[in-house]
Design an enzyme around this catalytic site. Structure first.
Site, PDB file in Angstrom:
ATOM      1  N   ASP A   1      39.896  41.897  48.961  1.00 27.36           N
ATOM      2  CA  ASP A   1      39.562  42.368  47.613  1.00 27.36           C
ATOM      3  C   ASP A   1      40.627  41.905  46.625  1.00 27.36           C
ATOM      4  OD1 ASP A   1      38.852  44.542  45.433  1.00 27.36           O
ATOM      5  OD2 ASP A   1      37.271  44.721  46.932  1.00 27.36           O
TER       6      ASP A   1
ATOM      7  N   TRP B   1      37.084  38.513  46.793  1.00 30.36           N
ATOM      8  CA  TRP B   1      36.814  39.205  45.524  1.00 30.36           C
ATOM      9  C   TRP B   1      37.140  38.300  44.336  1.00 30.36           C
ATOM     10  CZ3 TRP B   1      39.849  40.455  41.313  1.00 30.36           C
ATOM     11  CH2 TRP B   1      39.475  41.529  40.492  1.00 30.36           C
TER      12      TRP B   1
ATOM     13  N   ARG C   1      41.243  48.721  31.198  1.00 34.11           N
ATOM     14  CA  ARG C   1      41.950  48.390  32.454  1.00 34.11           C
ATOM     15  C   ARG C   1      42.914  47.217  32.232  1.00 34.11           C
ATOM     16  NH1 ARG C   1      40.400  46.308  38.466  1.00 34.11           N
ATOM     17  NH2 ARG C   1      41.420  47.954  39.617  1.00 34.11           N
TER      18      ARG C   1
ATOM     19  N   TRP D   1      31.607  40.058  43.411  1.00 35.87           N
ATOM     20  CA  TRP D   1      31.664  39.650  41.993  1.00 35.87           C
ATOM     21  C   TRP D   1      31.828  40.907  41.147  1.00 35.87           C
ATOM     22  CZ3 TRP D   1      30.021  34.550  40.111  1.00 35.87           C
ATOM     23  CH2 TRP D   1      30.016  34.462  38.710  1.00 35.87           C
ATOM     24  N   ASP D   2      33.074  41.144  40.726  1.00 34.85           N
ATOM     25  CA  ASP D   2      33.387  42.406  40.056  1.00 34.85           C
ATOM     26  C   ASP D   2      33.385  42.218  38.528  1.00 34.85           C
ATOM     27  OD1 ASP D   2      34.143  45.041  39.784  1.00 34.85           O
ATOM     28  OD2 ASP D   2      35.971  44.866  40.984  1.00 34.85           O
ATOM     29  N   MET D   3      33.333  43.304  37.787  1.00 33.55           N
ATOM     30  CA  MET D   3      33.379  43.277  36.316  1.00 33.55           C
ATOM     31  C   MET D   3      33.801  44.672  35.884  1.00 33.55           C
ATOM     32  SD  MET D   3      31.764  44.087  33.317  1.00 33.55           S
ATOM     33  CE  MET D   3      31.063  43.425  31.841  1.00 33.55           C
ATOM     34  N   ASN D   4      35.043  44.775  35.419  1.00 30.45           N
ATOM     35  CA  ASN D   4      35.633  46.110  35.320  1.00 30.45           C
ATOM     36  C   ASN D   4      35.886  46.653  33.918  1.00 30.45           C
ATOM     37  OD1 ASN D   4      35.930  47.125  38.011  1.00 30.45           O
ATOM     38  ND2 ASN D   4      37.225  45.342  38.374  1.00 30.45           N
TER      39      ASN D   4
ATOM     40  N   GLY E   1      32.243  49.705  40.647  1.00 35.37           N
ATOM     41  CA  GLY E   1      31.181  50.395  41.382  1.00 35.37           C
ATOM     42  C   GLY E   1      29.852  50.048  40.743  1.00 35.37           C
TER      43      GLY E   1
ATOM     44  N   ASP F   1      32.592  53.392  43.263  1.00 36.36           N
ATOM     45  CA  ASP F   1      33.950  53.503  43.798  1.00 36.36           C
ATOM     46  C   ASP F   1      34.128  54.850  44.493  1.00 36.36           C
ATOM     47  OD1 ASP F   1      34.666  51.041  43.001  1.00 36.36           O
ATOM     48  OD2 ASP F   1      35.874  51.651  41.282  1.00 36.36           O
TER      49      ASP F   1
HETATM   50  C1  DGJ Z   1      36.632  47.907  41.091  1.00 32.14           C
HETATM   51  C2  DGJ Z   1      35.776  47.889  42.313  1.00 32.14           C
HETATM   52  O1  DGJ Z   1      34.725  48.783  42.166  1.00 32.14           O
HETATM   53  C3  DGJ Z   1      36.641  48.217  43.534  1.00 32.14           C
HETATM   54  O2  DGJ Z   1      35.844  48.263  44.680  1.00 32.14           O
HETATM   55  C4  DGJ Z   1      37.705  47.161  43.654  1.00 32.14           C
HETATM   56  O3  DGJ Z   1      37.137  45.921  43.918  1.00 32.14           O
HETATM   57  C5  DGJ Z   1      38.527  47.114  42.378  1.00 32.14           C
HETATM   58  N1  DGJ Z   1      37.691  46.924  41.232  1.00 32.14           N
HETATM   59  C6  DGJ Z   1      39.549  46.000  42.436  1.00 32.14           C
HETATM   60  O4  DGJ Z   1      40.214  45.856  41.274  1.00 32.14           O
END
Ligand code: DGJ
Length: 779
Positions: A363, A408, A440, A474-477, A524, A543
């Site tokens: 990750d 990740w 973030r 493939w994340d997007m936070n 998540g 998450d």
């Molecule tokens: C948010 C994701 O939902 C988590 O599972 C993890 O990948 C973190 N980002 C990592 O920064």
């Protein structure tokens, strides 16, 4: 199937009909959506307007008249007498907001009509599409209403394509993907809402006169409100009653509205959110809406879910992963967060393979100087301090162990503390002269710029081309703010153009690396939608891995999405988000209703717990087709603390009962099984899940021959290796008995305990496997 005995159109699926007609005035009157009809004469379905009420506007064309405000329509305009909520708002080429689209011609085609810019459902079986071309005769604007009927999954999709054939431009301010007018207002609205770590909780809302809106404005489909909604008659339950489900193949700002008119007619629509939206169409330019998905049943929510599950598995999931077994994952995030190095990862991977894991996912934290979330997004150069031999070397070692390797990425983001930002601050979304807000510690990359799109593709490919990768997370936070792009002619295009270019990147990656399984994620489930599922076959659901919270989250999603898309991991207890201490068995019993993974550091587990995990994974693998592709059903809840799920594939059925709060001296319980052959004998066994000694606390001392301190060193040592068996259930019963409910052994009730007593307690659960007696041993 589509039939067109003009002026009628009838779309047909396995069980449903969808019928409308061209009115003599040229608009489309919606006539019917429901179970198949035997009627040949559709006149019986016409709206019988015999006397217009006093303040109605009379629409007239070619000598025919109608009252649009009282007519159920397929799609409506503005300014011609329908005063209900309109699906469009267009500044027409003549500068007015008045639009009057009337039938011009139609065409029926085999297969789906491809979209130039957006994902649409893919054909798998015999599908047929209908294109009705409507035209505003004064302003020279054409509108295609596109319908496709998916026979097997009992779903119908709809979308709209607008073409400006006028020499003058027009501006779209609102354009819905579909609109449906129902002739009754006796529906409740079910929505799936929440936020971070509490996604997709089901809510039931009563409807009354006026408009109810569900929407997202965050730039993603969002964890606030899922685009999928259900309208259900008041008495609808899991296995009975009428309900209509509506979803959208879209990952950006969406909008669903339900309007109840003064004549008790219900209008529902969905599409791109008009919030901050403005799209100019010059001569010969075209605008396509996302695709809306509709289904109907009179057999309750479970049946509606089956339609949606079949639809997603067959028509949305990328073809190469459709009905393909998903691997059991070990994800490094909750094991180490940012704090890892090669030897820690290798040690974790060795433990993982020993327990039966199939895919090891590295990750966040492997690139740039990323030791926390303040830096390096955008710089996908390998962190040599953590991985001195590089990623390719790590991937090879993982593969040599017999594991697949996943990685990740957060491709859409940039940290101000990064090389990329130093070199290209203009790549970040921000408005000249204003300081953009951080989320973030990061900014959003401006995907509306083609340079940024190329940069992201290049970065991803430089890694995937050199490292053997089987899976991408493939994340997007963060949510999008400060929306502005120098490359747009109207800033009202920002949110939608972002999504179009995101799809372009995803499509390129998918086409270039078709073997790579993509799991999408957005802190998540902030982007759990049919658009992302068109590229990534599964989604990181939340998450929050606390199983008691997941009961709500996964259950909410199950109304709209199949288990094959719901990624669910077992993590440590007490849980990081809720501090709730739940049994390992319950964590598994919830996570296995989806795509199973583990997200923990095995060093924090006892040998006995690791032994349990090994058995869990073996059990899951043996029943993977049931858990991932079986027909899922929710049982009606008798109270808030007892939840039952079941999943059935071929002849095997797995039922799990969860108890979030134990009752003192509880009543006798039964195991009910739905959808089972009444005249078949079945063997019912519970999955052997052993109990840690600490579950009994000081009570264990009553059962011991010698007196030991239950919190002392010796008991703690014993507890590491020893667990207690729970009561064993092993019975043969007919489907009829199981349908009525098999009487279960009593739960622990405070005064007596023996090895036949089921120990469940708070947050406890038990899983049962039901197979025809000829089906063999289930252990
Ligand atoms: C948010 C994701 O939902 C988590 O599972 C993890 O990948 C973190 N980002 C990592 O920064």
């Amino acid at each position: 199937m589509i039939y067109d005995p003009y002026p009628y159109f009838k779309l047909e699926t396995k069980d449903l009909h969808y019928i409308f007609r061209v009115l003599p005035t040229g608009q489309l009157e919606h006539l019917y959506f429901g179970k198949k009809l035997i009627d040949q004469n559709f006149e019986v379905l016409h709206q019988k307007i015999t006397a217009g009420a006093g303040s109605q506007i009379e629409y007239e064309r070619n000598g025919h008249k109608t009252l649009l405000d009282l007519t159920p329509l397929e799609y409506s305009g503005i300014g011609k007498g329908d005063f209900r909520l309109s699906p469009i708002e267009i500044k027409m080429p003549d500068g007015t907001y008045v639009s009057d689209f009337i039938y011009h011609h139609h065409e029926i085609q085999q297969g789906v009509i491809e979209s130039k810019s957006l994902p649409v459902a893919k054909p798998h079986e015999d599908v047929t599409s209908l294109i009705i071309t409507m035209i505003d005769e004064i302003c020279h604007v054409e509108m295609d209403l596109i319908y496709t009927s998916f026979v097997d999954s009992n779903t119908i999709t709809r979308r709209v394509v607008l073409r400006n054939i006028d020499t003058r431009p027009l501006i779209i301010k609102k354009m819905m993907s579909m609109m449906l007018d129902l002739d009754s207002k006796d529906y409740d609205l079910y929505t799936f809402d929440g936020g971070w770590i509490k996604e997709a909780h089901k809510h039931k809302r009563s409807l009354s006169y006026g408009t109810y809106i569900i929407e997202s404005t965050t730039g993603a489909s969002s964890n606030r409100h899922n685009p999928g909604i259900i309208l259900a008659k008041h008495d609808t339950k899991e296995d009975q009653g009428v309900c209509i489900g509506i979803n959208l193949v879209y990952s950006g700002n969406h909008y669903e509205a339900v309007h109840i008119s003064n004549h008790d007619m219900l209008r529902v629509m969905n599409g791109i959110n008009p919030h901050c939206f403005e799209w100019e169409l010059k001569e010969n330019e075209v605008f396509e809406t996302p695709e809306a998905v509709l289904s109907y049943t009179d057999q309750g929510f479970n049946q509606l879910s089956k339609h949606f599950h079949d639809f997603v598995n067959q028509h949305i999931t990328p073809r190469q992963f459709s009905h393909v077994a998903r691997p059991v994952v070990l994800n490094s995030w909750e094991a180490f967060y940012f704090n890892f190095n090669q030897s820690k990862l290798i040690k974790l991977a060795k433990q993982a393979i020993e327990l039966g894991v199939e895919l090891f996912v590295l990750d966040d934290g492997w690139f740039g100087h990323r030791d926390d979330d303040t830096s390096s997004l955008g710089d996908y150069t390998i962190n040599k301090r953590k991985l001195p031999f590089g990623l390719s070397h790590l991937s090879k070692r993982i593969h040599n162990m017999g594991l697949k390797f996943g990685l990740w990425f957060e491709p859409e983001m940039i940290n101000p503390k990064s090389e990329l930002y130093k070199n290209h601050p203009e790549y970040a979304v921000s408005i000249p002269g204003r300081t953009p807000s951080l989320g973030r510690n990061q900014l959003v990359l401006d995907l509306c710029q083609s340079d940024v799109v190329s940069y992201i593709k290049k970065q991803l490919k430089s890694i995937i081309d050199t490292v053997e990768i089987d899976y991408i997370k493939w994340d997007m936070n963060r949510h999008i703010t400060d929306m502005y792009s120098r490359s747009l002619r109207h800033q009202g295009m920002f949110f939608h153009q972002y999504i179009l270019n995101l799809y372009d990147i995803l499509l390129d990656i998918q086409r270039s690396y078709p073997h790579v399984l993509i799991e999408t994620c957005s802190s998540g489930g902030n982007r759990f939608d049919l658009g992302m599922l068109s590229f990534g076959a599964q989604v990181w659901t939340s998450d929050d891995t606390d199983p008691i919270e997941r009961l709500k989250i996964q259950e909410g999603l199950s109304y709209l999405y199949p288990l094959s898309t719901i990624s669910a991991h077992v993590s440590l207890a007490p849980h990081a988000q809720t501090l709730r201490d739940t049994p390992l068995s319950t964590r598994f019993n919830v996570a296995s209703f989806g795509v199973l993974g583990y997200e923990l550091n095995f060093d924090y587990l006892s040998p006995a717990e690791k032994g349990e995990i090994k058995k869990q994974i073996a059990f899951y693998k043996a029943h993977r087709d049931v858990f991932q592709y079986g027909q899922f059903k929710r049982h009606e809840k008798e109270d808030d603390h007892h939840i039952t799920w079941q999943v059935k594939h071929d002849q095997t059925c797995i039922v799990a009962q969860y108890q979030t709060l134990a009752n003192a001296s509880p009543a006798f319980e039964k195991l009910e099984v739905k959808d089972i052959d009444m005249d078949q004998l079945y063997r019912v066994e519970n999955v052997n899940q052993r109990l840690p000694l600490k579950r009994f606390g000081h009570l264990i001392s009553h059962a011991l021959p010698i007196k030991l301190n239950t919190n002392g060193f010796i008991m703690r040592q014993i507890g590491k290796y020893k667990m207690l068996d729970n009561a064993k259930i092993d019975e043969v019963a007919s489907g009829r008995i199981l349908h009525q409910g098999l009487k279960l052994k009593q739960q622990f009730m405070g005064t007596y305990y023996n090895d036949q007593t089921r120990i469940i307690g708070d947050f406890g659960s038990m899983m049962y496997v039901i197979k025809p007696v000829s089906g063999g041993d289930v252990s």
